[in-house]
Scaffold this motif. Sequence first.
Motif, mmCIF file in Angstrom:
data_model
loop_
_atom_site.group_PDB
_atom_site.id
_atom_site.type_symbol
_atom_site.label_atom_id
_atom_site.label_comp_id
_atom_site.label_asym_id
_atom_site.label_seq_id
_atom_site.Cartn_x
_atom_site.Cartn_y
_atom_site.Cartn_z
ATOM 1 N N TYR A 51 17.184 11.864 12.497
ATOM 2 C CA TYR A 51 17.651 12.669 11.365
ATOM 3 C C TYR A 51 19.154 12.485 11.200
ATOM 4 C CZ TYR A 51 19.115 16.872 8.860
ATOM 5 O OH TYR A 51 19.693 17.742 7.975
ATOM 6 N N PRO A 52 19.664 12.439 9.966
ATOM 7 C CA PRO A 52 18.962 12.490 8.683
ATOM 8 C C PRO A 52 18.534 11.093 8.231
ATOM 9 C CG PRO A 52 21.320 12.557 8.296
ATOM 10 C CD PRO A 52 21.133 12.502 9.795
ATOM 11 N N ASP A 53 17.414 11.028 7.571
ATOM 12 C CA ASP A 53 16.924 9.761 7.056
ATOM 13 C C ASP A 53 15.799 10.043 6.063
ATOM 14 O OD1 ASP A 53 16.494 7.071 6.649
ATOM 15 O OD2 ASP A 53 16.134 6.578 8.758
ATOM 16 N N THR A 54 15.433 9.041 5.316
ATOM 17 C CA THR A 54 14.263 9.092 4.445
ATOM 18 C C THR A 54 13.519 7.785 4.623
ATOM 19 O OG1 THR A 54 15.318 10.517 2.789
ATOM 20 C CG2 THR A 54 13.429 9.215 2.062
ATOM 21 N N LEU A 55 12.208 7.878 4.789
ATOM 22 C CA LEU A 55 11.383 6.686 4.900
ATOM 23 C C LEU A 55 10.716 6.409 3.559
ATOM 24 C CD1 LEU A 55 9.614 7.213 8.353
ATOM 25 C CD2 LEU A 55 11.840 6.173 7.866
ATOM 26 N N LEU A 56 10.752 5.164 3.148
ATOM 27 C CA LEU A 56 10.040 4.713 1.960
ATOM 28 C C LEU A 56 8.777 4.018 2.463
ATOM 29 C CD1 LEU A 56 10.589 4.836 -1.095
ATOM 30 C CD2 LEU A 56 11.512 2.526 -0.944
ATOM 31 N N ILE A 57 7.604 4.574 2.114
ATOM 32 C CA ILE A 57 6.333 4.101 2.663
ATOM 33 C C ILE A 57 5.422 3.634 1.539
ATOM 34 C CG2 ILE A 57 4.385 4.684 4.160
ATOM 35 C CD1 ILE A 57 6.012 6.996 5.271
ATOM 36 N N ALA A 58 4.691 2.559 1.793
ATOM 37 C CA ALA A 58 3.756 2.041 0.793
ATOM 38 C C ALA A 58 2.473 1.578 1.446
ATOM 39 C CB ALA A 58 4.398 0.885 0.018
ATOM 40 N N HIS A 59 1.372 1.707 0.698
ATOM 41 C CA HIS A 59 0.047 1.241 1.129
ATOM 42 C C HIS A 59 -0.462 0.181 0.161
ATOM 43 C CE1 HIS A 59 -0.328 4.584 3.958
ATOM 44 N NE2 HIS A 59 -1.479 4.065 4.376
ATOM 45 N N ARG A 60 -1.325 -0.683 0.682
ATOM 46 C CA ARG A 60 -2.021 -1.641 -0.167
ATOM 47 C C ARG A 60 -3.318 -2.067 0.519
ATOM 48 N NH1 ARG A 60 -1.057 -7.106 1.527
ATOM 49 N NH2 ARG A 60 0.601 -7.264 3.081
ATOM 50 N N PRO A 61 -4.341 -2.397 -0.260
ATOM 51 C CA PRO A 61 -5.579 -2.907 0.333
ATOM 52 C C PRO A 61 -5.398 -4.354 0.760
ATOM 53 C CG PRO A 61 -5.748 -2.911 -2.047
ATOM 54 C CD PRO A 61 -4.425 -2.282 -1.727
ATOM 55 N N VAL A 62 -6.095 -4.754 1.793
ATOM 56 C CA VAL A 62 -6.022 -6.136 2.272
ATOM 57 C C VAL A 62 -7.439 -6.660 2.464
ATOM 58 C CG1 VAL A 62 -3.751 -5.981 3.346
ATOM 59 C CG2 VAL A 62 -5.767 -5.306 4.645
ATOM 60 N N GLU A 63 -7.598 -7.924 2.237
ATOM 61 C CA GLU A 63 -8.907 -8.545 2.371
ATOM 62 C C GLU A 63 -9.217 -8.947 3.802
ATOM 63 O OE1 GLU A 63 -9.159 -11.747 -0.345
ATOM 64 O OE2 GLU A 63 -9.206 -10.469 -2.129
ATOM 65 N N THR A 64 -8.191 -9.155 4.594
ATOM 66 C CA THR A 64 -8.411 -9.543 5.988
ATOM 67 C C THR A 64 -8.700 -8.294 6.813
ATOM 68 O OG1 THR A 64 -6.037 -9.405 6.387
ATOM 69 C CG2 THR A 64 -6.937 -11.570 5.865
ATOM 70 N N PRO A 65 -9.483 -8.403 7.869
ATOM 71 C CA PRO A 65 -9.809 -7.226 8.673
ATOM 72 C C PRO A 65 -8.635 -6.761 9.510
ATOM 73 C CG PRO A 65 -10.704 -9.197 9.694
ATOM 74 C CD PRO A 65 -10.148 -9.619 8.344
ATOM 75 N N SER A 66 -8.697 -5.497 9.879
ATOM 76 C CA SER A 66 -7.705 -4.957 10.796
ATOM 77 C C SER A 66 -7.853 -5.629 12.152
ATOM 78 C CB SER A 66 -7.892 -3.443 10.940
ATOM 79 O OG SER A 66 -7.153 -2.953 12.031
ATOM 80 N N PRO A 67 -6.758 -6.029 12.789
ATOM 81 C CA PRO A 67 -6.846 -6.667 14.121
ATOM 82 C C PRO A 67 -7.539 -5.784 15.147
ATOM 83 C CG PRO A 67 -4.655 -6.935 13.187
ATOM 84 C CD PRO A 67 -5.387 -5.971 12.291
ATOM 85 N N SER A 68 -7.480 -4.484 14.970
ATOM 86 C CA SER A 68 -8.082 -3.578 15.943
ATOM 87 C C SER A 68 -9.579 -3.376 15.729
ATOM 88 C CB SER A 68 -7.388 -2.209 15.881
ATOM 89 O OG SER A 68 -7.600 -1.624 14.603
ATOM 90 N N ASP A 69 -10.115 -3.837 14.583
ATOM 91 C CA ASP A 69 -11.511 -3.577 14.274
ATOM 92 C C ASP A 69 -12.101 -4.736 13.468
ATOM 93 O OD1 ASP A 69 -13.805 -2.168 14.369
ATOM 94 O OD2 ASP A 69 -13.220 -0.613 12.950
ATOM 95 N N PRO A 70 -12.061 -5.961 13.991
ATOM 96 C CA PRO A 70 -12.447 -7.135 13.203
ATOM 97 C C PRO A 70 -13.923 -7.176 12.843
ATOM 98 C CG PRO A 70 -12.099 -7.747 15.495
ATOM 99 C CD PRO A 70 -11.646 -6.321 15.361
#
Length: 233
Positions: free
Chosen positions: A158-177
């Motif tokens: 602190y103090p700070d602000t996080l800029l966060i974004a999401h997007r769909p991906v076609e490749t599987p998550s490495p943790s759950d292929p």
Amino acid sequence: MHVNKISTFARCNSARHIAFAKPSAWQLRHISSEVPSALENPSVPTVENLPLTVLLNYLHVESRLEALEAGRKALYQAGYHDTRYFWEQPIVWGDHDSFQHVNNVRYVRFFESSRIHWMRYLGHRLGGASAADSLIRGQGVSLILKSIQVQFRRPVTYPDTLLIAHRPVETPSPSDPNHFKDPSILHLRASAYSISQRAFVAHTDEVVVWYDYDKLRKCVPEERHLRAVWDEV
């Protein structure tokens, strides 16, 4: 009076005051009118006639806007191309743990807020405000989190602000292929950018499931859901 005079004067005083210069709502409404009018008014011959807090707040706002723009550019270059999905997450003192940085558990909440923000826009593409409300209230077909994997890159304070974004991906998550072949599964990727550090501080790989809340079971999404996810509507 010139802007460079303001900058020189402010730099000499900012070391002592800038930590306390976060503008209030009232100040934000008046900064844009006070500073430009003073710069253009020849009856104000010296920078000392402007309140120090006004000068510092003006520079604080300008610096923050510049940092936000740098964050948007960094997210765009990382593949997050729609600024409507960008979520601003203020960091508060209570986010700290005993190690004097934001506790790792907090990031799951931060990314959750960003994901819900992304889902609201998904709902709007499906059918406007009512569809957006249904999607985040668990009415009909919606999305539910199955797993999240966070990669921490930098500590945040602190103090700070996080800029966060999401997007769909076609490749599987490495943790759950193995779940890539399941049609009820959607993979998301997200990134958090620190405005203060001007750098990425965390990334996630998330697995969400299309879920029919009326039937209380996962489901295969309709074509309109898929079009909405991939921006084809």
